[in-house]
Scaffold this motif. Sequence first.
Motif, PDB file in Angstrom:
ATOM      1  N   GLU A 125       0.941  -1.019   0.049  1.00 42.77           N
ATOM      2  CA  GLU A 125       0.171   0.094  -0.014  1.00 42.77           C
ATOM      3  C   GLU A 125       0.889   1.304   0.149  1.00 42.77           C
ATOM      4  N   ASN A 126       2.025   1.036   0.844  1.00 39.68           N
ATOM      5  CA  ASN A 126       2.853   2.373   0.873  1.00 39.68           C
ATOM      6  C   ASN A 126       3.385   2.903  -0.442  1.00 39.68           C
ATOM      7  N   LYS A 127       3.899   1.769  -1.219  1.00 37.73           N
ATOM      8  CA  LYS A 127       4.602   2.241  -2.363  1.00 37.73           C
ATOM      9  C   LYS A 127       3.502   3.020  -3.349  1.00 37.73           C
ATOM     10  N   ILE A 128       3.987   4.208  -3.600  1.00 42.45           N
ATOM     11  CA  ILE A 128       3.255   4.972  -4.412  1.00 42.45           C
ATOM     12  C   ILE A 128       3.798   5.064  -5.935  1.00 42.45           C
ATOM     13  N   THR A 129       2.890   5.110  -6.815  1.00 40.50           N
ATOM     14  CA  THR A 129       3.140   4.868  -8.121  1.00 40.50           C
ATOM     15  C   THR A 129       3.584   6.296  -9.080  1.00 40.50           C
ATOM     16  N   LEU A 130       3.940   6.221  -9.992  1.00 38.53           N
ATOM     17  CA  LEU A 130       4.507   7.401 -10.731  1.00 38.53           C
ATOM     18  C   LEU A 130       3.093   8.283 -11.124  1.00 38.53           C
ATOM     19  N   VAL A 131       2.137   7.692 -11.554  1.00 42.10           N
ATOM     20  CA  VAL A 131       0.687   8.313 -11.916  1.00 42.10           C
ATOM     21  C   VAL A 131       0.198   8.758 -10.654  1.00 42.10           C
ATOM     22  N   GLU A 132       0.220   8.334  -9.495  1.00 43.36           N
ATOM     23  CA  GLU A 132      -0.193   8.826  -8.033  1.00 43.36           C
ATOM     24  C   GLU A 132       0.646  10.213  -8.028  1.00 43.36           C
ATOM     25  N   LYS A 133       1.844  10.110  -8.241  1.00 48.23           N
ATOM     26  CA  LYS A 133       2.917  11.158  -8.054  1.00 48.23           C
ATOM     27  C   LYS A 133       2.238  12.481  -8.967  1.00 48.23           C
ATOM     28  N   TYR A 134       2.054  12.181 -10.155  1.00 44.32           N
ATOM     29  CA  TYR A 134       1.619  13.082 -11.229  1.00 44.32           C
ATOM     30  C   TYR A 134       0.261  13.667 -10.682  1.00 44.32           C
ATOM     31  N   GLN A 135      -0.735  12.713 -10.208  1.00 41.88           N
ATOM     32  CA  GLN A 135      -2.042  13.389  -9.849  1.00 41.88           C
ATOM     33  C   GLN A 135      -1.925  14.322  -8.265  1.00 41.88           C
ATOM     34  N   LEU A 136      -0.904  13.799  -7.724  1.00 46.03           N
ATOM     35  CA  LEU A 136      -0.679  14.734  -6.460  1.00 46.03           C
ATOM     36  C   LEU A 136      -0.295  15.953  -6.616  1.00 46.03           C
ATOM     37  N   ALA A 137       0.715  15.853  -7.649  1.00 45.63           N
ATOM     38  CA  ALA A 137       1.391  17.340  -8.115  1.00 45.63           C
ATOM     39  C   ALA A 137       0.254  18.270  -8.812  1.00 45.63           C
ATOM     40  N   ASP A 138      -0.509  17.734  -9.605  1.00 44.34           N
ATOM     41  CA  ASP A 138      -1.793  18.420 -10.015  1.00 44.34           C
ATOM     42  C   ASP A 138      -2.721  18.995  -9.081  1.00 44.34           C
ATOM     43  N   GLY A 176       9.723  13.711  -6.553  1.00 41.04           N
ATOM     44  CA  GLY A 176      10.337  12.468  -6.597  1.00 41.04           C
ATOM     45  C   GLY A 176      11.561  12.361  -5.472  1.00 41.04           C
ATOM     46  N   ALA A 177      11.730  13.473  -5.066  1.00 37.34           N
ATOM     47  CA  ALA A 177      12.755  13.359  -3.932  1.00 37.34           C
ATOM     48  C   ALA A 177      12.283  12.981  -2.303  1.00 37.34           C
ATOM     49  N   LEU A 178      10.799  12.875  -2.288  1.00 40.22           N
ATOM     50  CA  LEU A 178      10.030  12.583  -0.982  1.00 40.22           C
ATOM     51  C   LEU A 178       9.791  11.034  -1.027  1.00 40.22           C
ATOM     52  N   ASP A 179       9.595  10.589   0.395  1.00 38.81           N
ATOM     53  CA  ASP A 179       9.726   9.240   0.546  1.00 38.81           C
ATOM     54  C   ASP A 179       8.157   8.810   0.638  1.00 38.81           C
ATOM     55  N   ASP A 180       7.747   7.631   0.421  1.00 38.97           N
ATOM     56  CA  ASP A 180       6.178   7.318  -0.014  1.00 38.97           C
ATOM     57  C   ASP A 180       5.500   7.659   1.325  1.00 38.97           C
ATOM     58  N   THR A 181       6.066   7.451   2.611  1.00 36.29           N
ATOM     59  CA  THR A 181       5.205   8.019   3.660  1.00 36.29           C
ATOM     60  C   THR A 181       4.664   9.608   3.653  1.00 36.29           C
ATOM     61  N   THR A 182       5.738  10.267   3.246  1.00 35.42           N
ATOM     62  CA  THR A 182       5.597  11.605   3.318  1.00 35.42           C
ATOM     63  C   THR A 182       4.471  11.871   2.010  1.00 35.42           C
ATOM     64  N   LEU A 183       4.579  11.185   0.996  1.00 40.02           N
ATOM     65  CA  LEU A 183       3.736  11.147  -0.232  1.00 40.02           C
ATOM     66  C   LEU A 183       2.327  10.952   0.273  1.00 40.02           C
ATOM     67  N   ARG A 184       2.139   9.879   1.064  1.00 39.85           N
ATOM     68  CA  ARG A 184       0.796   9.429   1.514  1.00 39.85           C
ATOM     69  C   ARG A 184       0.117  10.331   2.539  1.00 39.85           C
ATOM     70  N   GLN A 185       1.041  10.979   3.287  1.00 41.66           N
ATOM     71  CA  GLN A 185       0.629  11.964   4.109  1.00 41.66           C
ATOM     72  C   GLN A 185      -0.007  13.178   3.165  1.00 41.66           C
ATOM     73  N   LEU A 186       0.715  13.490   2.185  1.00 40.38           N
ATOM     74  CA  LEU A 186       0.127  14.454   1.448  1.00 40.38           C
ATOM     75  C   LEU A 186      -1.147  13.958   0.737  1.00 40.38           C
ATOM     76  N   GLN A 187      -1.162  12.836   0.388  1.00 42.11           N
ATOM     77  CA  GLN A 187      -2.422  12.421  -0.199  1.00 42.11           C
ATOM     78  C   GLN A 187      -3.559  12.527   0.778  1.00 42.11           C
TER      79      GLN A 187
END
Length: 194
Positions: A125-138, A176-187
């Motif tokens: 679950e914690n692995k964040i995909t490239l598509v999710e990163k783009y979505q998050l950036a948007d 891209g420099a952020l870890d998955d946990t941080t990205l999940r917190q942002l999501q």
Amino acid sequence: SFKETHFTLMDSNTKKICKSIIANAKKHPSAPPFNVPVDHIALGIPDYPLVIKNPMDLGTVAKNLNKNIYLSVDGFVKDIRLTFTNCRVYNQPNSDIVQMANAVEESINVQLKKKLPNFVEQSDENKITLVEKYQLADEISILPPSQLYRVVSIIKNVSQEETFNLPSGQFEFDLGALDDTTLRQLQNFIAETK
């Protein structure tokens, strides 16, 4: 440290339970679009196979279950998750189809907890995909300024060394420099703002 994994094997009783879970899921009022494979030609979405490399749907999950493809509950649940993850990846976060996916998946979660209380979901679950990163950036790019400070604080809390430039009320950071946990917190934060 070595993390022990617990697989719930697919014995005949567990298979019966899984069959009832998938049968109930397919009867959910929002389930029809997820009960059959996405027909990208009929739906007029020719780019679907380019974006979604591993299509899945609840009908296919039910067939796989009948064919004894799943050796454990983990494989069964993983394919259910894939059905809804694909929907969220391809469609806009606030679209009707994503709301429908969330509703069906939530009803499945309730069934899993009730009918298979000992099942512990394995977490990629914690692995964040490239598509999710783009979505998050948007999604971050359209946040009002009043909420951007929270994004900054989430990122700064977790990675102090991240450098921020804040000229004229703007800041830059590399997702891209952020870890998955941080990205999940942002999501999670963005989900709360909706």
